[in-house]
Motif scaffolding. Sequence first.
Motif, PDB file in Angstrom:
ATOM      1  N   VAL B 100     -16.680  27.433  65.109  1.00 40.43           N
ATOM      2  CA  VAL B 100     -17.087  26.779  63.871  1.00 40.43           C
ATOM      3  C   VAL B 100     -18.587  26.985  63.700  1.00 40.43           C
ATOM      4  N   VAL B 101     -18.991  27.364  62.503  1.00 42.73           N
ATOM      5  CA  VAL B 101     -20.408  27.645  62.250  1.00 42.73           C
ATOM      6  C   VAL B 101     -21.063  26.443  61.589  1.00 42.73           C
ATOM      7  N   ASP B 102     -22.232  26.074  62.087  1.00 44.40           N
ATOM      8  CA  ASP B 102     -23.038  25.060  61.407  1.00 44.40           C
ATOM      9  C   ASP B 102     -24.211  25.775  60.758  1.00 44.40           C
ATOM     10  N   THR B 103     -24.179  25.874  59.439  1.00 47.38           N
ATOM     11  CA  THR B 103     -25.313  26.464  58.740  1.00 47.38           C
ATOM     12  C   THR B 103     -26.273  25.338  58.406  1.00 47.38           C
ATOM     13  N   SER B 104     -27.456  25.418  58.954  1.00 46.12           N
ATOM     14  CA  SER B 104     -28.412  24.343  58.707  1.00 46.12           C
ATOM     15  C   SER B 104     -28.777  24.308  57.224  1.00 46.12           C
ATOM     16  N   ALA B 105     -29.039  23.095  56.729  1.00 46.38           N
ATOM     17  CA  ALA B 105     -29.373  22.936  55.313  1.00 46.38           C
ATOM     18  C   ALA B 105     -30.651  23.703  55.015  1.00 46.38           C
ATOM     19  N   PRO B 106     -30.742  24.310  53.826  1.00 47.32           N
ATOM     20  CA  PRO B 106     -31.942  25.052  53.482  1.00 47.32           C
ATOM     21  C   PRO B 106     -33.178  24.155  53.565  1.00 47.32           C
ATOM     22  N   ASP B 107     -34.247  24.740  54.000  1.00 49.32           N
ATOM     23  CA  ASP B 107     -35.519  24.038  54.135  1.00 49.32           C
ATOM     24  C   ASP B 107     -35.982  23.536  52.761  1.00 49.32           C
ATOM     25  N   SER B 108     -36.183  22.229  52.643  1.00 52.55           N
ATOM     26  CA  SER B 108     -36.576  21.716  51.321  1.00 52.55           C
ATOM     27  C   SER B 108     -38.026  21.269  51.293  1.00 52.55           C
ATOM     28  N   MET B 109     -38.807  21.619  52.324  1.00 48.77           N
ATOM     29  CA  MET B 109     -40.206  21.201  52.364  1.00 48.77           C
ATOM     30  C   MET B 109     -40.998  21.881  51.230  1.00 48.77           C
ATOM     31  N   LYS B 110     -41.741  21.057  50.493  1.00 52.98           N
ATOM     32  CA  LYS B 110     -42.582  21.624  49.435  1.00 52.98           C
ATOM     33  C   LYS B 110     -43.903  22.076  50.055  1.00 52.98           C
ATOM     34  N   VAL B 111     -44.243  23.329  49.840  1.00 50.30           N
ATOM     35  CA  VAL B 111     -45.488  23.868  50.402  1.00 50.30           C
ATOM     36  C   VAL B 111     -46.398  24.302  49.258  1.00 50.30           C
ATOM     37  N   ALA B 112     -47.670  23.902  49.348  1.00 54.61           N
ATOM     38  CA  ALA B 112     -48.671  24.396  48.400  1.00 54.61           C
ATOM     39  C   ALA B 112     -49.695  25.204  49.183  1.00 54.61           C
ATOM     40  N   VAL B 113     -49.912  26.439  48.773  1.00 56.33           N
ATOM     41  CA  VAL B 113     -50.938  27.264  49.410  1.00 56.33           C
ATOM     42  C   VAL B 113     -52.173  27.214  48.541  1.00 56.33           C
ATOM     43  N   ILE B 114     -53.300  26.844  49.139  1.00 55.45           N
ATOM     44  CA  ILE B 114     -54.552  26.875  48.383  1.00 55.45           C
ATOM     45  C   ILE B 114     -55.440  27.965  48.951  1.00 55.45           C
ATOM     46  N   GLY B 115     -56.042  28.703  48.042  1.00 54.17           N
ATOM     47  CA  GLY B 115     -56.910  29.788  48.486  1.00 54.17           C
ATOM     48  C   GLY B 115     -56.188  31.106  48.643  1.00 54.17           C
ATOM     49  N   ALA B 116     -55.003  31.218  48.051  1.00 53.28           N
ATOM     50  CA  ALA B 116     -54.240  32.469  48.140  1.00 53.28           C
ATOM     51  C   ALA B 116     -54.972  33.582  47.400  1.00 53.28           C
TER      52      ALA B 116
END
Lengths: 158, 368, 279
Positions: B100-116
Motif C-alpha cells: 500500500v502506498v502512502d503519498t504524502s500530502a503536497p507541501d502547502s507551505m507558503k514561501v516568499a522569496v525576497i531579493g530574487a
Amino acid sequence: MTQTQGSVAELLKNHPFFEDFAEKYRESLLECGRPVSFKKGEEVFLTGEQANDFFLINKGRVAIQVPASGGNPISIQTVRPGSVLGWSWLIPPHIWRFDATALDDVEGVAMDGRCLRGKVEVDHELAYELLQRFTRVMADRLENTRIQLLDIYGRGNE
Amino acid sequence: MSTVMDVQAVYTLIDSLKSDGYEVVGPRLRDKALGYVAGTNGSDLPAGLGDDQSPGNYRTRDRGDGALFGFRSSPQSWRRWIFPPNAEVWSARRDNDSFVVDTSAPDSMKVAVIGARACDVAALTIQDKVFLDGQFQDPAYKARRENLLIVAVNCSLDADSNTCFCASMGTGPRVQAGHDIALTEIIEGDKHYFVADAQTDEGSRILEGISGAPAGTDEVAAADSAISNVADSMGRKVDADGLPELMNESYESPRWTVVGERCLSCTSCTMVCPTCFCTNIEDSGDLNGVATRTRSWDSCFTLRHSHIHGGAIRNTNKARYRQWAIHKMGTWQEQFGTSGCVGCGRCITWCPSGIDITEEVTAIREEA
Amino acid sequence: MTIATKQNLESIVGAPRPAKILSVDRNTDDVWTLRLEGQGAFGPGQFNMLYVLGVGEVPISISGSPGKTDELLHTVRGVGGVTNAITSLKAGQSVGVRGPFGTSWPMAAAKGRDVVIVTGGIGLAPLRPAIYHIIENRADYGKVSLLYGARTPKEMLYADEFDSWRETGDIEVLTTVDAAIGAWDGDVGVVTTLIPRASADISDAVAMICGPEVMTRFTVAGLAERNQSKDNIYVSLERNMKCGTAHCGHCQLGPKFVCKDGPVFKFTDVAHWFEKREV
C-alpha cells in the motif's frame, strides 16, 4: 559425394560468384569444375584434410564447424546457396581448417584447386579477377565474424 | 504604477509577508557567502555587503554604501525551496502479498522569496516548463510553485558584472516575468530608495499595505538608467544568435577535447545551475516492510547518470561536459522552447578549474 | 501563482499501483514472463515501470497482445538487482506498475505495406505486441518477415510460438544464432545475414528494429544495402530511464527524452545523435 547431371557451364553462369566475370575466363575455368551433391548431414570436408577444391553452392546450406569433444561440433557460420565454400585451396599448405557439413541436401560445383592453381600461375589477370572475388567473400565473412564476436544480443533492456 | 519606498519600508514588507503566513527566504551572510536563507528578517539582509566573482573565485566585500541587495549571483539560487535537493516522494508498506502506498500530502507551505534576481526568476519559469508544461506534471513541484511569492530585485548597483552574462541571454538584469513584485535599488549620494512595481494582484495587495509615495519621473528614470547601465557594461556575453543550431552541429568539435581535459566532472556547475533539473530516484526498504522513494538532485557529470546495462554511455569528461553544454545552450530549445541558460554565471564562478561557458561557446562559434 | 491542472496523472507520475501476478513462466535460462492483471490499453512498443517493494524500479517493455486488455505481459531478463527481484516473484504476489509510457511501433503507418522486423535476444519482447497486432489484423499488412538472432539456440525467446506465427500468422520467421553446439540445423551467423533472405520487399517495407545499439547500427547499414529508405526505419532505443515522465533527465539523446519521445523513434529523427559516440 556423387556426380550429378547438371551442366557445369550452366551452373557457373548462374552463380553470383561469377557475376560479370569475363566470358573467356569462365570458359577457361570450365574444365576445373565438376557438379557435386551432398546428402543432408554428409561431410563436405574435414579439418586437416587436403584442400583440393572450393565449392559454389547452388542449393542447400552448409555449416562451417569446429570439431569439439563429445561429438558435438560447434557451428561457426552457415554458407547459403549463392555463396562459395572454402579458400584453403588457395593458401598453402592447402589444408582445411574447419569441418563443413551439409545441413540440407546440397548441390553445387566443386572447382578443382590444383587445376585452378595451374591456371592462375600463368595468367595473372585471371588470378586478379579470381582473387578480387575471394577477397570480397573473405571480407564479408570476417565482418560477420567480427559482429558475432561482439555478442550483440547480449545486452538486454533492463 | 510605480511606488517609491525607503529601506524601512523594505523591512515592513518582510514583516507583512510574515504576517500573511509566508516563510520568507532572503539573502544573508552565511558561511562567508551571500546566500538565500529561510526565516529572513529585515535585519538579516546583508546591508553594505557585496561580492567579487571571477572564474573559480568568490569573495564577499564591504561595499560601504549600505545597499541591501548589493550582491550578484548567490552561490546557489533559491530553487531548493521549489525543487528540494532531496525529498521523499512517497512511502509504501507491505500488505500481505501486496503493498500500500502512502503519498504524502503536497507541501502547502507558503514561501516568499525576497531579493530574487532576474536570472533566477527566469530560471524558475524555465523549470516550470520542465515540471508543469510537459505531458506529465510533477505534483510536488506544482504544489510548491502555487504557494510561491517572488519579490524580485533588478540588478542596478554593480556596473562590473563579474561572471554574469544575463543581458546577452535576454533574461536580465531587469526581471521580466514570473515575479509578483519588482524592486529597483537606487543609491545616489545620501539618497537610498527603492522603486517598486507590482506584477500580480497578490503583489499589488501586498504593496498597498506598505508606506510609499508614487514614483516621480525622475525616480523611474533613475531606476531605468541604473538597470541599463548594468546591462550595457556587462563584460561577459554569449552570442545567442542561432546558438541551438551551432551547438547541435558541434559534437565533433575539437574544443570539447580541450575543455574535457580541464573538466574534473566534479558536478559543481550542475549543483549551482538554477535550471538543472536532473534527479536520481532511489528506493529503499527497511526490515519492517516499509519502503520509501526519495528523489535527489543528480548531475550529468556522474558516470551513473548515463548507465545502461553493459556500461555508461558517457564515459569521458569530454562527453559529459559536451552533453551539459550542448543541452544548456542547444537542445534545451527543442525540448522546452527556450534556452537552458539564463546567464547567472554561477557555473563560471564555482568551477574549480575556472571553465567559462561563455569562452567555450565563443571558441566553438569561431571554429564553425 | 495559480497553475492549471493539465491531467490527473498523479498515479503515473507518482506511485506505482500494485498489480497481481497471475503466473510466472520461464522462457530461457535467465528470462521469465510475468502475466499480470490487465491495466487497459497500451500501444505495441510501450513500456511500464515495474517496482518491487523496497528494491527498486526498472523500465520493462510490454510483451503481450495490445488486443487483450485483461492481462498484462512483461518479459524480463534477470541481469541486475531489480530484475532478479522481479523474476523471483511468484504467482499471487504483486508487482508495482506505472505506465504505460513512451511511443509505439508505427502500426498505422505500416498498413498496406510489407514489414520487416529485425531483432535479437530479449529485443523480441517489445516487438511481440507488434507481431500479435499484425496477426490479429493480418489483412492490413503485406508480406511480413521477422529476422531474429540469438547467441545460442537455447537463448531464443518465444521459440515455441514461431511455428504458429508462420502457419496461422503468415509471418516469415527467419532465425540465426551466433554459435550452435550439437544438433542445431538452423543458421549460424549474425542477424544481418538474414536481411537478403527476407521475402518482404525490403526496399519498400517498414522496418522495425529492436536490439542493442551495435545491432541496430549494423542492421540499418544492412537494410540500406538493400535499398531501404532510412525514412522507413523505426528503432527502439535504450537509455537510462528512471522516471518515465521526462523529469529526471537521465534518458536524453540529444534533444530527445527516450522515455517520452521514444523508445520507438523514426530512425531519421534520431540519426544525427545516434550515429555519434557518447551522446
